[in-house]
Scaffold this motif. Structure first.
Motif: not given
Length: 59
Positions: A4-14, A39-50
């Motif tokens: 959702d490109k209309s979201k600039s904060q919140g869950q979409d940024r995480e 991509k390697e990191a997301v595959q290993a631990v999921g898509d959460r930025a933290e």
């Protein structure tokens, strides 16, 4: 679910969507790494930025 490109904060940024080229590129730049490593990191631990930050920091 599409990004959702209309979201600039919140869950979409995480979350990192590796299926959106612009988002992958921006996250790689933000994390000072390559898109492939993100991509390697997301595959290993999921898509959460933290969790991706932690993974890349510890590698």
């Amino acid at each position: 679910m599409a990004d959702d490109k209309s979201k600039s904060q919140g869950q979409d940024r995480e979350r990192i969507n590796v299926h959106q080229d612009y988002e992958l590129r921006d996250w790689a730049r933000s994390l000072n790494t390559t898109p492939e490593r993100v991509k390697e990191a997301v595959q290993a631990v999921g898509d959460r930025a933290e969790k991706v930050r932690e993974y890349l920091k510890n590698k």
